[in-house]
Write a protein that holds these residues in place. Structure first.
Motif, short mmCIF file in Angstrom:
data_model
loop_
_atom_site.label_atom_id
_atom_site.label_comp_id
_atom_site.label_asym_id
_atom_site.label_seq_id
_atom_site.Cartn_x
_atom_site.Cartn_y
_atom_site.Cartn_z
N LEU A 1 30.01 39.29 34.66
CA LEU A 1 29.17 40.24 34.17
C LEU A 1 27.72 40.10 34.50
O LEU A 1 26.80 41.03 34.34
N ASN A 2 27.54 38.70 35.16
CA ASN A 2 26.19 38.32 35.78
C ASN A 2 25.96 39.53 36.89
O ASN A 2 24.90 39.60 37.63
N PHE A 3 27.40 39.77 37.71
CA PHE A 3 27.02 40.49 38.87
C PHE A 3 28.02 41.95 38.89
O PHE A 3 28.00 42.86 39.81
N LEU A 4 28.84 42.11 38.07
CA LEU A 4 29.53 43.39 37.95
C LEU A 4 29.35 43.97 36.61
O LEU A 4 29.00 43.42 35.62
N PRO A 5 29.20 45.37 36.82
CA PRO A 5 29.22 46.39 35.58
C PRO A 5 30.51 45.87 34.75
O PRO A 5 31.35 45.60 34.97
N SER A 6 30.12 46.01 33.39
CA SER A 6 31.20 45.69 32.35
C SER A 6 32.39 46.67 32.59
O SER A 6 33.62 46.20 32.27
N ALA A 7 32.20 48.03 33.09
CA ALA A 7 33.42 48.81 33.34
C ALA A 7 34.21 48.39 34.55
O ALA A 7 35.27 48.46 34.37
N THR A 8 33.54 47.85 35.33
CA THR A 8 34.09 47.38 36.66
C THR A 8 35.07 45.98 36.28
O THR A 8 36.22 45.91 36.49
N VAL A 9 34.39 45.16 35.50
CA VAL A 9 35.02 43.90 34.95
C VAL A 9 36.27 44.42 34.23
O VAL A 9 37.26 43.59 34.27
N ARG B 1 38.58 39.27 52.53
CA ARG B 1 39.64 40.18 51.94
C ARG B 1 40.94 39.95 52.53
O ARG B 1 42.01 40.14 51.82
N ASP B 2 41.07 39.62 53.94
CA ASP B 2 42.59 39.28 54.56
C ASP B 2 43.21 38.24 53.66
O ASP B 2 44.35 38.19 53.34
N LEU B 3 42.41 37.14 53.48
CA LEU B 3 43.11 35.93 52.75
C LEU B 3 43.53 36.35 51.30
O LEU B 3 44.44 35.85 50.90
N TYR B 4 42.55 36.97 50.57
CA TYR B 4 42.85 37.22 49.30
C TYR B 4 43.83 38.27 48.75
O TYR B 4 44.12 38.46 47.61
N SER B 5 44.01 39.20 49.89
CA SER B 5 44.98 40.30 49.62
C SER B 5 46.39 39.99 49.46
O SER B 5 47.19 40.62 48.68
N GLU B 6 46.66 38.72 49.59
CA GLU B 6 47.91 37.93 49.16
C GLU B 6 47.94 37.67 47.85
O GLU B 6 48.98 37.79 47.05
N ARG B 7 46.75 37.26 47.02
CA ARG B 7 46.64 36.92 45.77
C ARG B 7 46.33 38.11 44.70
O ARG B 7 46.80 38.28 43.86
N PHE B 8 45.43 39.08 45.12
CA PHE B 8 44.90 40.10 44.44
C PHE B 8 44.73 41.28 45.17
O PHE B 8 43.61 41.64 45.35
N PRO B 9 45.63 41.98 45.98
CA PRO B 9 45.46 42.97 46.67
C PRO B 9 44.79 44.10 46.27
O PRO B 9 43.83 44.92 47.30
N GLU B 10 44.64 44.42 45.01
CA GLU B 10 43.88 45.54 44.71
C GLU B 10 42.46 45.58 44.34
O GLU B 10 41.74 46.46 44.26
N LEU B 11 41.94 44.31 44.41
CA LEU B 11 40.60 44.00 44.27
C LEU B 11 39.58 44.61 45.15
O LEU B 11 38.42 45.07 44.65
N GLU B 12 39.90 44.68 46.49
CA GLU B 12 38.97 45.18 47.39
C GLU B 12 38.74 46.60 47.23
O GLU B 12 37.79 47.24 47.63
N SER B 13 39.47 47.33 46.59
CA SER B 13 39.00 48.72 46.04
C SER B 13 38.60 49.09 44.78
O SER B 13 38.09 50.06 44.48
N LEU B 14 38.43 47.74 44.03
CA LEU B 14 37.76 47.81 42.80
C LEU B 14 36.31 47.52 42.94
O LEU B 14 35.59 48.10 42.16
N VAL B 15 36.00 46.36 43.84
CA VAL B 15 34.76 46.02 44.05
C VAL B 15 34.37 46.17 45.69
O VAL B 15 34.69 45.46 46.21
N LEU B 16 33.60 47.00 45.82
CA LEU B 16 33.30 47.73 47.07
C LEU B 16 32.16 46.99 47.78
O LEU B 16 32.10 46.67 48.74
N ASN B 17 31.31 46.50 46.85
CA ASN B 17 30.02 45.77 47.44
C ASN B 17 30.35 44.70 48.16
O ASN B 17 31.08 43.71 47.21
N PRO B 18 30.16 44.11 49.33
CA PRO B 18 30.90 42.79 50.10
C PRO B 18 30.45 41.63 49.16
O PRO B 18 31.07 40.58 48.89
#
Length: 201
Positions: A140-148, A99-116
């Motif tokens: 779509l293999n591991f995330l719901p279509s709405a989340t994608v 999360r700390d590393l990727y927050s620089e690239r896509f900071p919003e992602l951690e609030s969209l995909v909560l499962n570690p």
């Protein structure tokens, strides 16, 4: 309730407290610049020894005779229960690191995909290429279509910046470490068998 189940239920109280305290401490740490020890369990001799002992006792289960402390599996149950907590903490640790590393690239992602685990899978797949978030079959293999869909829309407007090659390497290494650590199912399955008589789902 059999002897082994009684023992495990007694042991569960302390490791749970330890796990919560450890995770609270981790949340205040910045792992993005501290990457030298992110593989604490992956190649540990302790984990290897516990898995070997589990294999032995799984093939030849010992009988419950005498005091709990004298039972042949006593030390293994204690060690396995603590190791199961350590594995969960390791996943939590690696999730925080990613999360700390990727927050620089896509900071919003951690609030969209909560499962570690799903978060780490998403990061590992997208890396710098956020265009791959557009209803990609892999996601779509591991995330719901709405989340994608939400991830795709948010990725198109994020203010994050591209990661350098060194950062991408650290990110990829951490993701792979998380997958391999999660793959140590023998320990948690053993603990579940002792407690409930069945492997963990």
């Amino acid at each position: 309730m059999n002897l082994m189940k009684t023992l495990l239920l007694m042991l569960l109280k302390h490791p749970l407290t330890m796990m919560l305290m450890t995770r609270q401490n981790m949340e205040t740490m910045d792992f993005s610049t501290d990457h030298n020890n992110i593989y604490r369990l992956l190649n540990s001799e302790k984990l290897a020894n516990i898995k070997e002992a589990i294999d032995i006792f799984s093939e030849q289960p010992a009988e419950s005779i005498g005091p709990v402390e004298s039972h042949p599996e006593y030390n293994l149950i204690v060690d396995s229960n603590n190791m199961a907590v350590e594995i969960d903490n390791e996943i939590f640790f690696l999730h925080k690191y990613v999360r700390d590393l990727y927050s620089e690239r896509f900071p919003e992602l951690e609030s969209l995909v909560l499962n570690p685990t799903d978060f780490i899978k998403t990061v590992d797949y997208l890396a710098n290429d956020l265009h791959k978030s557009k209803f990609d079959a892999e996601l779509l293999n591991f995330l719901p279509s709405a989340t994608v869909m939400v991830v795709s829309v948010t990725a198109a407007t994020t203010q994050g910046k591209m990661l350098e090659e060194e950062q991408l390497k650290k990110l990829s290494d951490a993701c792979q470490a998380a997958f391999k650590t999660r793959g140590n199912k023998a320990v948690s399955a053993y603990v579940c068998r002792i407690k409930d008589g069945n492997d963990c789902p």
